[in-house]
Write a protein that holds these residues in place. Structure first.
Motif, PDB file in Angstrom:
ATOM      1  N   ILE A   1       0.881  -1.158   0.000  1.00 40.97           N
ATOM      2  CA  ILE A   1       0.000   0.000   0.000  1.00 40.97           C
ATOM      3  C   ILE A   1       0.922   1.213   0.000  1.00 40.97           C
ATOM      4  CG2 ILE A   1      -1.830   1.236   1.196  1.00 40.97           C
ATOM      5  CD1 ILE A   1      -2.546  -1.671   0.181  1.00 40.97           C
ATOM      6  N   ALA A   2       0.910   1.965  -1.071  1.00 42.71           N
ATOM      7  CA  ALA A   2       1.805   3.117  -1.206  1.00 42.71           C
ATOM      8  C   ALA A   2       1.241   4.356  -0.524  1.00 42.71           C
ATOM      9  CB  ALA A   2       2.080   3.402  -2.677  1.00 42.71           C
ATOM     10  N   VAL A   3      -0.078   4.531  -0.602  1.00 39.82           N
ATOM     11  CA  VAL A   3      -0.756   5.670   0.028  1.00 39.82           C
ATOM     12  C   VAL A   3      -2.081   5.160   0.570  1.00 39.82           C
ATOM     13  CG1 VAL A   3      -1.720   7.996  -0.320  1.00 39.82           C
ATOM     14  CG2 VAL A   3       0.279   7.277  -1.642  1.00 39.82           C
ATOM     15  N   ARG A   4      -2.404   5.596   1.767  1.00 43.58           N
ATOM     16  CA  ARG A   4      -3.675   5.203   2.380  1.00 43.58           C
ATOM     17  C   ARG A   4      -4.381   6.444   2.905  1.00 43.58           C
ATOM     18  NH1 ARG A   4      -2.004   3.484   8.302  1.00 43.58           N
ATOM     19  NH2 ARG A   4      -0.077   4.654   8.342  1.00 43.58           N
ATOM     20  N   ASP A   5      -5.681   6.337   3.108  1.00 40.52           N
ATOM     21  CA  ASP A   5      -6.429   7.479   3.636  1.00 40.52           C
ATOM     22  C   ASP A   5      -6.404   7.445   5.165  1.00 40.52           C
ATOM     23  OD1 ASP A   5      -8.412   5.655   4.457  1.00 40.52           O
ATOM     24  OD2 ASP A   5      -9.811   6.222   2.875  1.00 40.52           O
ATOM     25  N   ALA A   6      -7.071   8.395   5.774  1.00 45.75           N
ATOM     26  CA  ALA A   6      -7.060   8.520   7.231  1.00 45.75           C
ATOM     27  C   ALA A   6      -7.695   7.307   7.916  1.00 45.75           C
ATOM     28  CB  ALA A   6      -7.771   9.799   7.651  1.00 45.75           C
ATOM     29  N   ALA A   7      -8.555   6.586   7.209  1.00 47.66           N
ATOM     30  CA  ALA A   7      -9.194   5.388   7.760  1.00 47.66           C
ATOM     31  C   ALA A   7      -8.389   4.125   7.438  1.00 47.66           C
ATOM     32  CB  ALA A   7     -10.614   5.262   7.225  1.00 47.66           C
ATOM     33  N   ASP A   8      -7.172   4.288   6.940  1.00 50.19           N
ATOM     34  CA  ASP A   8      -6.253   3.192   6.624  1.00 50.19           C
ATOM     35  C   ASP A   8      -6.672   2.397   5.380  1.00 50.19           C
ATOM     36  OD1 ASP A   8      -3.743   2.102   7.349  1.00 50.19           O
ATOM     37  OD2 ASP A   8      -4.739   0.301   8.120  1.00 50.19           O
ATOM     38  N   ARG A   9      -7.570   2.964   4.584  1.00 53.08           N
ATOM     39  CA  ARG A   9      -7.963   2.306   3.328  1.00 53.08           C
ATOM     40  C   ARG A   9      -6.966   2.676   2.244  1.00 53.08           C
ATOM     41  NH1 ARG A   9     -13.494   4.565   4.735  1.00 53.08           N
ATOM     42  NH2 ARG A   9     -12.406   6.362   3.913  1.00 53.08           N
ATOM     43  N   PRO A  10      -6.658   1.730   1.376  1.00 52.54           N
ATOM     44  CA  PRO A  10      -5.723   2.018   0.290  1.00 52.54           C
ATOM     45  C   PRO A  10      -6.268   3.065  -0.675  1.00 52.54           C
ATOM     46  CG  PRO A  10      -5.983  -0.345   0.591  1.00 52.54           C
ATOM     47  CD  PRO A  10      -7.040   0.318   1.426  1.00 52.54           C
ATOM     48  N   MET A  11      -5.400   4.007  -1.013  1.00 55.65           N
ATOM     49  CA  MET A  11      -5.692   4.971  -2.066  1.00 55.65           C
ATOM     50  C   MET A  11      -4.870   4.623  -3.301  1.00 55.65           C
ATOM     51  SD  MET A  11      -5.721   8.522   0.105  1.00 55.65           S
ATOM     52  CE  MET A  11      -6.258   9.537  -1.263  1.00 55.65           C
ATOM     53  N   VAL A  12      -3.625   4.208  -3.059  1.00 57.74           N
ATOM     54  CA  VAL A  12      -2.711   3.840  -4.125  1.00 57.74           C
ATOM     55  C   VAL A  12      -2.003   2.558  -3.698  1.00 57.74           C
ATOM     56  CG1 VAL A  12      -0.665   4.507  -5.472  1.00 57.74           C
ATOM     57  CG2 VAL A  12      -2.334   6.252  -4.777  1.00 57.74           C
ATOM     58  N   ILE A  13      -1.977   1.591  -4.614  1.00 61.63           N
ATOM     59  CA  ILE A  13      -1.239   0.365  -4.338  1.00 61.63           C
ATOM     60  C   ILE A  13       0.014   0.319  -5.216  1.00 61.63           C
ATOM     61  CG2 ILE A  13      -3.260  -0.944  -3.586  1.00 61.63           C
ATOM     62  CD1 ILE A  13      -3.297  -2.306  -6.372  1.00 61.63           C
ATOM     63  N   ARG A  14       1.003  -0.420  -4.747  1.00 60.38           N
ATOM     64  CA  ARG A  14       2.201  -0.658  -5.555  1.00 60.38           C
ATOM     65  C   ARG A  14       2.121  -2.072  -6.074  1.00 60.38           C
ATOM     66  NH1 ARG A  14       7.225  -2.831  -4.531  1.00 60.38           N
ATOM     67  NH2 ARG A  14       7.037  -2.640  -2.271  1.00 60.38           N
ATOM     68  N   VAL A  15       2.332  -2.208  -7.378  1.00 65.15           N
ATOM     69  CA  VAL A  15       2.212  -3.494  -8.059  1.00 65.15           C
ATOM     70  C   VAL A  15       3.591  -3.942  -8.530  1.00 65.15           C
ATOM     71  CG1 VAL A  15       1.071  -4.684  -9.990  1.00 65.15           C
ATOM     72  CG2 VAL A  15      -0.121  -2.852  -8.786  1.00 65.15           C
ATOM     73  N   ALA A  16       3.806  -5.243  -8.517  1.00 63.50           N
ATOM     74  CA  ALA A  16       5.062  -5.819  -8.994  1.00 63.50           C
ATOM     75  C   ALA A  16       5.252  -5.497 -10.472  1.00 63.50           C
ATOM     76  CB  ALA A  16       5.061  -7.327  -8.790  1.00 63.50           C
ATOM     77  N   SER A  17       6.497  -5.446 -10.898  1.00 62.01           N
ATOM     78  CA  SER A  17       6.797  -5.179 -12.313  1.00 62.01           C
ATOM     79  C   SER A  17       6.770  -6.439 -13.159  1.00 62.01           C
ATOM     80  CB  SER A  17       8.161  -4.502 -12.435  1.00 62.01           C
ATOM     81  OG  SER A  17       8.089  -3.212 -11.867  1.00 62.01           O
ATOM     82  N   LEU A  18       6.591  -7.578 -12.516  1.00 67.79           N
ATOM     83  CA  LEU A  18       6.439  -8.854 -13.213  1.00 67.79           C
ATOM     84  C   LEU A  18       5.235  -9.547 -12.581  1.00 67.79           C
ATOM     85  CD1 LEU A  18       7.791 -10.684 -15.370  1.00 67.79           C
ATOM     86  CD2 LEU A  18       8.974 -11.819 -13.477  1.00 67.79           C
ATOM     87  N   VAL A  19       4.153  -9.674 -13.348  1.00 71.77           N
ATOM     88  CA  VAL A  19       2.912 -10.249 -12.849  1.00 71.77           C
ATOM     89  C   VAL A  19       2.538 -11.431 -13.737  1.00 71.77           C
ATOM     90  CG1 VAL A  19       0.473  -9.829 -12.362  1.00 71.77           C
ATOM     91  CG2 VAL A  19       2.155  -8.019 -11.936  1.00 71.77           C
ATOM     92  N   ASP A  20       2.396 -12.576 -13.111  1.00 74.21           N
ATOM     93  CA  ASP A  20       2.065 -13.800 -13.844  1.00 74.21           C
ATOM     94  C   ASP A  20       3.039 -14.053 -14.989  1.00 74.21           C
ATOM     95  OD1 ASP A  20      -0.127 -14.148 -12.130  1.00 74.21           O
ATOM     96  OD2 ASP A  20      -1.472 -13.064 -13.466  1.00 74.21           O
ATOM     97  N   GLY A  21       4.313 -13.764 -14.737  1.00 73.47           N
ATOM     98  CA  GLY A  21       5.353 -14.012 -15.728  1.00 73.47           C
ATOM     99  C   GLY A  21       5.424 -12.997 -16.855  1.00 73.47           C
ATOM    100  N   LYS A  22       4.626 -11.929 -16.761  1.00 74.69           N
ATOM    101  CA  LYS A  22       4.604 -10.908 -17.814  1.00 74.69           C
ATOM    102  C   LYS A  22       4.986  -9.559 -17.224  1.00 74.69           C
ATOM    103  CE  LYS A  22       1.071 -13.146 -20.580  1.00 74.69           C
ATOM    104  NZ  LYS A  22       0.343 -14.140 -19.853  1.00 74.69           N
ATOM    105  N   PRO A  23       5.651  -8.709 -18.026  1.00 75.19           N
ATOM    106  CA  PRO A  23       6.008  -7.379 -17.510  1.00 75.19           C
ATOM    107  C   PRO A  23       4.756  -6.551 -17.258  1.00 75.19           C
ATOM    108  CG  PRO A  23       6.534  -7.558 -19.839  1.00 75.19           C
ATOM    109  CD  PRO A  23       6.068  -8.911 -19.403  1.00 75.19           C
ATOM    110  N   PHE A  24       4.807  -5.788 -16.189  1.00 76.57           N
ATOM    111  CA  PHE A  24       3.701  -4.914 -15.818  1.00 76.57           C
ATOM    112  C   PHE A  24       4.300  -3.553 -15.471  1.00 76.57           C
ATOM    113  CE2 PHE A  24       0.266  -3.228 -13.222  1.00 76.57           C
ATOM    114  CZ  PHE A  24      -0.840  -3.585 -13.979  1.00 76.57           C
ATOM    115  N   PRO A  25       4.254  -2.607 -16.400  1.00 73.68           N
ATOM    116  CA  PRO A  25       4.964  -1.334 -16.201  1.00 73.68           C
ATOM    117  C   PRO A  25       4.272  -0.337 -15.272  1.00 73.68           C
ATOM    118  CG  PRO A  25       3.880  -1.347 -18.320  1.00 73.68           C
ATOM    119  CD  PRO A  25       3.668  -2.710 -17.730  1.00 73.68           C
ATOM    120  N   THR A  26       3.014  -0.567 -14.920  1.00 71.46           N
ATOM    121  CA  THR A  26       2.314   0.379 -14.055  1.00 71.46           C
ATOM    122  C   THR A  26       2.660   0.067 -12.602  1.00 71.46           C
ATOM    123  OG1 THR A  26       0.536   0.597 -15.658  1.00 71.46           O
ATOM    124  CG2 THR A  26       0.068   1.337 -13.431  1.00 71.46           C
TER     125      THR A  26
END
Length: 177
Positions: A34-59
Motif C-alpha cells: 500500500i503506497a498511500v492510504r487514507d485517514a481510515a487506513d484504506r488504500p488509495m494507491v497500491i504498488r504493483v510488482a513489475s512482473l505479474v504472472d510471468g509478464k512485464p507490468f509497467p504500471t
C-alpha cells in the motif's frame, strides 16, 4: 485530502487487501504494498510488482481510491487530457519536467525490482523495455495518456501532471472562476 503516505514496503493488511479486491472486483494480481492510504487506513494507491504472472507490468502505482477515480473519470470525460496536453505542447518547461518525472519513476520502479524479477525480465528481453517506459508504461515522455496513473504516481512522489490536476481542481472549485 486526508492521505497519509505509507512506506512503500509495507505489505497490505487483510482488510486492505479485501478493500482492493472489492474495488477491483477481483483478486489483485501482483499487489506488493500500500503506497498511500487514507485517514481510515484504506488504500488509495497500491504498488504493483513489475512482473505479474510471468509478464512485464509497467504500471508501478495503481489508483484504487473510489472517490479519486470517479473525480478523474469525470475530468477525463470533460476533455481535460487534451487541454493539459495543449499546455504541455506549448511549454518546454512542462515537457522537461515530464521527462524528469518519467526518469525518476523508472528509477523508482527499478529499485523495487526483486532479483528474480530482474533476471526473468532480462531473459525475456523485457527489462530494457521496462527501463524505457515511464509513468503508466508510456514510451513517449511528452504525451499524457491516463490521468489515473499520473495521479497515483503523484500521490507517492509529486509530479508535473499531478500538480496540474491539483491546480485544475482548485480552480474548478474556486467560486471566482
Amino acid at each position: 485530502m486526508g492521505a497519509q503516505r505509507h512506506p512503500p514496503q509495507a505489505p497490505p493488511t487483510a482488510a486492505q487487501r479485501a478493500f482492493v479486491r472489492d474495488r477491483l472486483g477481483r483478486e489483485p494480481r501482483g499487489l506488493r504494498a500500500i503506497a498511500v492510504r487514507d485517514a481510515a487506513d484504506r488504500p488509495m494507491v497500491i504498488r504493483v510488482a513489475s512482473l505479474v504472472d510471468g509478464k512485464p507490468f509497467p504500471t508501478l502505482f495503481w489508483l484504487v481510491d473510489p472517490e479519486l477515480c470517479l473525480r478523474i473519470d469525470r475530468a477525463e470525460a470533460s476533455g481535460l487530457i487534451a487541454r493539459l496536453q495543449t499546455q504541455v505542447d506549448e511549454s518546454e518547461t512542462l515537457r522537461a519536467a515530464m521527462r524528469d518525472d518519467h526518469a525518476a519513476h523508472i528509477a523508482l520502479r527499478d529499485g523495487f525490482l526483486e532479483d528474480h524479477e530482474r533476471v526473468s525480465l532480462a531473459a525475456t528481453g523485457y527489462l530494457k523495455a521496462l527501463q524505457e517506459r515511464g509513468i503508466g508504461g508510456i514510451a513517449d515522455f511528452s504525451r499524457i495518456r491516463c490521468l489515473h496513473t499520473w495521479y497515483a504516481a503523484h500521490l507517492v512522489v509529486p509530479n508535473t501532471i499531478g500538480a496540474l490536476l491539483d491546480a485544475y481542481w482548485r480552480e474548478s472549485e474556486d467560486p471566482a472562476h
